[in-house]
Design an enzyme around this catalytic site. Structure first.
Site, PDB file in Angstrom:
ATOM      1  N   LYS A   1       0.849  -1.204   0.000  1.00  0.00           N
ATOM      2  CA  LYS A   1       0.000   0.000   0.000  1.00  0.00           C
ATOM      3  C   LYS A   1       0.883   1.251   0.000  1.00  0.00           C
ATOM      4  CE  LYS A   1      -4.030   1.666   2.677  1.00  0.00           C
ATOM      5  NZ  LYS A   1      -4.891   1.379   3.839  1.00  0.00           N
TER       6      LYS A   1
ATOM      7  N   SER B   1      -9.908  -1.072   6.984  1.00  0.00           N
ATOM      8  CA  SER B   1      -9.314  -0.893   5.651  1.00  0.00           C
ATOM      9  C   SER B   1      -8.555  -2.083   5.087  1.00  0.00           C
ATOM     10  CB  SER B   1      -8.400   0.323   5.645  1.00  0.00           C
ATOM     11  OG  SER B   1      -9.166   1.466   5.426  1.00  0.00           O
TER      12      SER B   1
ATOM     13  N   SER C   1      -9.794   1.249   2.726  1.00  0.00           N
ATOM     14  CA  SER C   1      -8.917   2.017   1.872  1.00  0.00           C
ATOM     15  C   SER C   1      -7.811   1.215   1.184  1.00  0.00           C
ATOM     16  CB  SER C   1      -8.274   3.135   2.687  1.00  0.00           C
ATOM     17  OG  SER C   1      -7.451   2.590   3.705  1.00  0.00           O
TER      18      SER C   1
HETATM   19  N1  GLN Z   1     -13.200   3.363   6.072  1.00  0.00           N
HETATM   20  C1  GLN Z   1     -12.747   3.803   7.366  1.00  0.00           C
HETATM   21  C2  GLN Z   1     -12.474   5.270   7.334  1.00  0.00           C
HETATM   22  O1  GLN Z   1     -12.647   5.863   6.316  1.00  0.00           O
HETATM   23  C3  GLN Z   1     -11.538   3.019   7.769  1.00  0.00           C
HETATM   24  C4  GLN Z   1     -10.283   3.502   7.159  1.00  0.00           C
HETATM   25  C5  GLN Z   1      -9.107   2.689   7.519  1.00  0.00           C
HETATM   26  O2  GLN Z   1      -9.214   1.635   8.140  1.00  0.00           O
HETATM   27  N2  GLN Z   1      -7.959   3.212   7.164  1.00  0.00           N
HETATM   28  O3  GLN Z   1     -12.090   5.850   8.307  1.00  0.00           O
END
Ligand code: GLN
Length: 479
Positions: free
Chosen positions: A80, A179, A155
């Site tokens: 990532k 994410s 994400s």
């Molecule tokens: N979708 C969640 C957010 O937008 C989790 C993001 C993540 O785990 N980095 O905060």
């Protein structure tokens, strides 16, 4: 013939040792798939062929001379783009970090390099890991390999799509509220969020420091165990890390031991908002596990209903603080040349460098931390976070593992939720509690969904008991 489609990390290990193929040939095959498919899928923001082929050749030399090669020797991995690899770009999918190259390796990368891993490239994400669909990237959306009209989740959507599309044998993601697990569920791969403190966060762009963990995405649970073992461990550079004993983590699971475990089903995760098809699939997974003679028990996690609200106070509070370092000066040259003084420079750089979702969270975060509101929001949220943690402590007195859905729906259409942030936030309603309480959690694809959109089920475990989740998952995969 090497076909990345058929290769797991385990099979790569075996294939290299038995000289079925060389690390160089393997890397070339993965690159040919990645280069071809990336045009449609946009899983990778950058591909790093030269350094990967060089690393692979070195493995082959070692193999030929009978030297000891690492556990992940020659394994092509995707990383990532919020995790640093020395000399490679690390944009966190933000305009503000365009052109930034990392001067050092994240601790997880140091570990993977010493295990012999080969890095295919850096994957797309929601800007600074804020989102659930990879649509918040400054560099275009990633598409779901199972249906190009749909999101891969987020994400860590680029990492999930890279694995699902056979463009890497495994990947690293980061998970602050879901994410790793939500994209794993949407893309039909395995995703593990380790216990908070199991894996060093040194060299990951911090989002919300009390919630962030790095973890693996892979095709099988066994591969997730292999990757997890390679990256876990105490690191002086991250004082939250602990030297937990993970020595037997990749050992074959014992059915007898697993039959001695009890899995809890929390009623709060099966109510309103859960898509009917997902509910049916989770039932199927439960039935399959029952066929292994694992015990089940109904439980309650009564404060679950507050988790999303608590998260959307604590996470932006921490994120707004962490993101203060991006002023456009330190990590990339200032975009804005016309400015009047330092403050004006900050304002202009941050206004043009950050996307809408990132700005929304900085605003929310600075608001809940501001003098007049700190007690009402931030402090209150911390107290409720403790109650949510206690729910888990209580539940784990009765059961060893908790099974739930990962996300309320399968992968949604690109554009379906971008206009409504609250709808998007609801995608993480089942994954956030594990981050708030620090427990390990894994998303495993429900079996038998060939030709249909993938759906994952989630197992959460006691702190440092990743082994319970991995062993149950490995036995489930073999049914
Ligand atoms: N979708 C969640 C957010 O937008 C989790 C993001 C993540 O785990 N980095 O905060």
């Amino acid at each position: 013939m090497i076909n990345p489609r058929d290769l797991t990390i385990k099979k790569i290990q075996d294939g290299l040792l038995s000289k079925k193929f060389s690390a160089f040939e393997l890397a070339k095959e993965f690159f040919s798939v990645a280069e071809e498919k990336n045009k449609d899928i946009n899983a990778y923001l950058s591909l790093d062929k030269d350094q990967a082929l060089e690393a692979a050749s070195k493995i082959d030399v070692k193999l030929a001379s009978g030297e000891n090669i690492g556990e992940l020797a020659g394994v092509p991995l995707a990383v990532k783009d919020n995790i640093l690899i020395k000399g490679l770009q690390a944009t966190s999918a933000s305009k503000i970090l365009k052109g930034y190259k990392s001067p050092y390796d994240a601790e997880v990368i140091t570990k993977l390099k010493s295990s012999g891993a080969v890095f295919v490239g850096k994957t797309n994400l929601d800007e600074f890991a804020m989102g659930s669909s990879t649509e918040n990237s400054a560099y275009g959306v990633t598409r779901n390999p199972h249906d190009l009209e749909r999101v891969p989740g987020g994400s860590s959507g680029g990492s999930a799509a890279a694995v699902a599309g056979h463009m890497a044998a495994g990947a690293l993601g980061s998970d602050t509220g879901g994410s790793i697990r939500e994209p794993a569920s949407f893309s039909g791969v395995v995703g593990l969020k380790p216990t908070y403190g199991a894996v060093s966060r040194f060299g990951v762009a911090a989002m919300a420091s009390s919630l962030d963990q790095i973890g693996p995405l892979s095709k099988t649970v066994e591969d997730a165990a292999i990757l997890f073992k390679a990256i876990a461990g105490k690191d002086e550079k991250d004082s939250t890390t602990v030297d937990a004993d993970y020595s037997g983590i990749t050992d074959d699971p014992s059915l007898e031991r697993v039959r001695g475990l009890t899995i809890g089903i929390p009623e709060e995760y099966f109510g309103e908002g859960l898509d009917g098809e997902v509910a049916d699939e989770i039932e199927k997974a439960i039935d399959d596990l029952k066929s292994l003679k694992i015990n089940f028990k109904k439980i309650s996690l009564p404060h679950t209903k507050y988790a999303l609200a608590v998260y959307y106070i604590i996470m932006p509070a921490e994120a707004s603080t962490n993101l203060a370092r991006y002023d456009g000066l330190r990590f990339s040259p200032p975009e804005e040349k016309n400015r009047e003084g330092l403050l004006d420079l900050y304002i202009k750089n941050r206004s043009s460098g950050f996307g809408t979702e990132v700005k929304r969270r900085i605003l929310l975060g600075t608001f809940v931390l501001s003098a007049g509101y700190y007690d009402a929001y931030y402090l209150k949220a911390q107290k409720v976070r403790s109650l949510i943690k206690e729910d888990f402590t209580e539940a784990f007195k009765e059961v060893d593992v908790i099974l739930t859905p990962v996300a309320p729906t399968p992968a949604f259409k690109i554009g379906e939720k971008t206009k409504d942030p609250l709808k998007m936030y609801l995608s993480d309603i089942f994954t956030i509690p594990a981050n708030l309480s620090g427990v390990p959690a894994i998303s495993i694809p429900v079996r038998g969904r060939d030709g249909k959109l993938p759906v994952g089920f989630q197992l959460m475990g006691k702190h440092w008991r990743e082994k319970d989740l991995l062993d149950i998952g490995r036995l489930y995969e073999k049914i």
